[in-house]
Scaffold this active site. Structure first.
Site, PDB file in Angstrom:
ATOM      1  N   GLU A 115       0.790  -1.227   0.000  1.00 11.60           N
ATOM      2  CA  GLU A 115       0.000   0.000   0.000  1.00 11.60           C
ATOM      3  C   GLU A 115       0.828   1.286   0.000  1.00 11.60           C
ATOM      4  OE1 GLU A 115      -3.062   0.393  -0.412  1.00 11.60           O
ATOM      5  OE2 GLU A 115      -4.085  -1.473   0.069  1.00 11.60           O
ATOM      6  N   SER A 167     -28.276 -29.619  52.118  1.00  5.03           N
ATOM      7  CA  SER A 167     -27.396 -30.121  53.191  1.00  5.03           C
ATOM      8  C   SER A 167     -25.957 -29.643  53.074  1.00  5.03           C
ATOM      9  CB  SER A 167     -27.413 -31.659  53.179  1.00  5.03           C
ATOM     10  OG  SER A 167     -28.697 -32.157  53.459  1.00  5.03           O
TER      11      SER A 167
END
Length: 711
Positions: free
Chosen positions: A97, A357
């Site tokens: 680029e 429990s």
């Protein structure tokens, strides 16, 4: 001569006009340059103004992405820095680029000249002249640059960016804003969506595709146009070979690699914990948690698999924590956040449910600490009424006189309530809160003995916090899900305010490590307890080894009962498989805190029998008043169903009493029916339908009665 003079005059006039034209062009150029500089000077670009809204990202302890959230404009735009990106991709991007990115000041004159000459010779646009800085400016403008005015603004902003930002900052801004198809912006979101990986390690084929996509992100989307994506990628690879970035061999191998055709989902691990973290720290773009991403993924898979076996509406929740540091390593709020049938959006680690429990170990630990019982003390498991509360066991049977350790191993209810009665509910609740838990009690009355069996609300996070304290030699631990988030020392809440004494905590671990594991589970080195709430609404399993504590809950998020679902059958198998996914070997449980406990630990003479209310009454020769516990007062008994024999004769009605001192006198509707017996049961043949009052009187003249309705 005259012709030559005329010709010379024309040449001079042409030269003057050319000079004037050149001067005009130069003047126009200078004017444009001055205008450009003035406009650039008027554009304020700083690091702050260059920043854009990004997706909020929640990270694991090692920086791996757990979950991200879309931006307000519905984009996946994840924060990223140069150090997070593979250098190969950066080299390929610049080579393709903008080869002079580090040399120009935002606009590359050479590129402009080259593009102009190529276009003039070809009669069409051959290549663009946009630099990476100009492309970044266009992305931040979020508008088209096709018109001259827009192109001018792009150039102005590019020069301003170069003025105020370093090259690395401009490149990082491009990496954050570049489009990669759909609502994907930025290289990090792109690698996660197309390759299911972070951008730190990329193949040449992956890097080439990422270079090609931003040029035409919609037309080259791999999931929609794979052929166009491949062609664009291969063009980038050819340029990389021509410019020496990749070798021919690398290009050939990359060209053979397939193009991804599926867009992957952005990770959604620890979804509930991530959601809560973002809500609590709304101003932060990145939040790091103590979660282990790999372990989290393994446990989420486990929760999903187990939930499918348990039923279409059953949810599963888990927490794994280091009970030495308090750090939470895994947090599963439900099997699937998006599963509406299971109400997956509900975080069941925080939901208040009956703990069943699972709190009995704290009761027994307090009894050991207070000198009320020893693991090998004897205790009665018989029908009893304590403080107006008459507990029964899960299987409706009683074991008689048993050792305290066996009562805990078998999770018997009557001994647990008897020990809580001796310990005191207030002390039990205070220690529970000291562990970091926040119990919720209903009504205005103080909690009673029913708390021994889970008669109040508690969350899975609370239970894990309690067991972390027991595992940590009785010292409370602050669970935390963010690094360095609170706590004293290594996660300890307060060294002088213990959950249990070291000896009591060790005794509990030693007993719980003897609880048989579920079938086919490897149970060595794990101390654990299960629980089932009333009506099969909640099933629990909580356990620990020498390093980790794990809590598991199963049930329906809406509280609907799941018949037959128990802690041992449903939650415990998940607990032990979770331990296996933490690691194949268990950390050894803590050694005894004293040398005396390492050998044989005889029961002290005063503790041969646990010092409960029943044992004191037996020693002191005192008993409570008698009580008829079956049938209950006001019971309606169907004689046609329960009392009619095949011969037509009524079947006997059994009346049962407890407590009191024999012999007993039994009466029905005021008339004696039996006396002199020490038996605590009466067999009565009813005359027929009607209301009957049954009474019993003990040797001390104390009585009890019930009224039953026969029909």
């Amino acid at each position: 001569m005259k012709g030559q003079g005329a010709s010379g005059g024309r040449l001079r006039r042409v030269a003057r006009r050319a000079a004037y034209g050149l001067a005009a062009i130069l003047a126009a150029g200078v004017a444009l340059a001055v205008l450009l500089l003035v406009q650039v000077a008027s554009v304020p670009v700083t690091r702050t103004s260059a920043e854009v809204t990004v997706s909020k990202a929640v990270l694991a302890r090692d920086g791996a992405l757990l979950r991200a959230f879309q931006t307000p404009d519905d984009r996946w735009r994840l924060p990223v820095s140069l150090v997070d990106v593979d250098p190969l991709y950066i080299r390929m991007l610049l080579a393709y680029e903008d080869r002079r990115f580090h040399a120009h000041a935002g606009v590359d004159p050479r590129a402009v000249l080259r593009a102009g000459v190529q276009s003039f010779l070809a009669g069409r646009i051959v290549s663009g002249a946009s630099t990476l800085t100009m492309q970044t400016a266009r992305l931040t403008m979020e508008r088209s640059t096709r018109g001259l005015a827009s192109k001018w603004r792009q150039i102005v902003l590019a020069l301003a960016l170069e003025r105020d930002l370093a090259k690395a900052d401009i490149l990082a801004l491009y990496l954050l804003r570049a489009p990669f198809g759909g609502n994907i912006e930025g290289v990090r979101a792109a690698t996660l969506a197309w390759f299911a990986k972070e951008p730190a390690r990329l193949t040449p084929a992956e890097a080439a595709l990422l270079v090609a996509l931003p040029q035409a992100p919609e037309l080259r989307r791999p999931d929609r146009y794979p052929q166009a994506a491949r062609q664009a990628r291969d063009r980038v690879l050819a340029v990389m070979a021509a410019r020496g970035v990749l070798s021919p061999e690398q290009v050939d191998a990359a060209a053979r690699a397939p193009v991804p055709t599926l867009r992957r989902e952005v990770p959604r691990l620890a979804a509930h914990a991530a959601r809560d973290a973002v809500a609590a720290r709304d101003g932060d773009n990145e939040i790091r948690l103590t979660i282990d991403a790999d372990l989290q993924a393994r446990l989420e898979q486990l929760a999903q698999a187990r939930a499918r076996r348990l039923g279409p509406h059953v949810s599963v929740a888990m927490i794994v924590a280091d009970h030495q540091s308090g750090e939470i390593r895994a947090h599963v709020g439900s099997p699937d956040l998006l599963d509406e049938a299971r109400r997956g959006h509900v975080d069941m680690t925080r939901a208040l449910r009956s703990p069943g429990s699972t709190l009995k170990p704290l009761i027994y630990g307090l009894a050991f600490e207070e000198g009320i019982a020893h693991p090998d003390s004897l205790i009665d498991d018989r029908p009893a009424t304590l403080g107006g509360y008459s507990p029964t066991n899960f299987d409706q049977s009683f074991q008689g006189t048993v050792r305290v350790r066996d009562a805990l191993l078998a999770s018997l209810n009557v001994p647990a309530v008897a020990l809580l009665d001796a310990v005191g509910v207030a002390r039990f609740v205070a220690r529970l809160r000291r562990s970091g838990a926040t119990p919720r009690f209903s009504g205005d009355q103080p909690p009673g003995l029913a708390v021994a069996l889970g008669g109040f609300g508690l969350s899975l996070a609370d239970l894990v916090s309690l067991y972390a304290g027991i595992a940590n030699e009785g010292a409370p631990v602050r669970l935390r899900i963010e690094p360095g988030g609170g706590g004293e020392g290594a996660g300890v809440l307060a060294a002088n305010k213990r959950v249990l004494s070291p000896t009591a905590a060790w005794r509990i671990g030693e007993i719980l490590s003897e609880v048989p594991p579920p079938a086919a589970a490897r149970g060595e080195g794990v101390a654990y307890k299960t629980g089932t709430s009333y009506g099969y609404r909640d099933a629990w399993a909580v356990g620990y080894d020498g390093r980790h504590v794990i809590g598991v809950w199963t049930g329906r998020a809406d509280g609907t009962p799941v018949p037959g679902m128990t802690g041992f059958d449903s939650a415990a198998p998940i607990l032990f498989e979770a331990f296996q996914r933490v690691g194949p070997e268990r950390e050894r449980l803590s050694p005894p805190p004293t040398a005396e406990l390492a050998g044989r630990d005889p029961v002290p003479a005063p503790l041969q029998h646990a010092r409960t209310r029943a044992s004191r009454e037996a020693v002191e020769g005192v008993t409570s008043a008698p009580e008829i516990f079956y049938p209950p007062d006001g019971a309606v008994i169907e004689l046609g169903l329960a009392s009619a024999s095949p011969t037509g004769e009524p079947l006997p009605l059994v009346i049962k009493a407890r407590r009191g001192r024999g012999p007993f006198v039994w009466m029905a509707n005021g008339a004696p029916v039996a006396n002199g017996a020490h038996a605590r049961a009466l067999t009565l043949v009813p005359d027929g339908p009607g209301t009957s009052t049954i009474s019993v009187i003990d040797a001390d003249g104390r009585s009890a009665r019930v009224t039953v309705h026969l029909r």
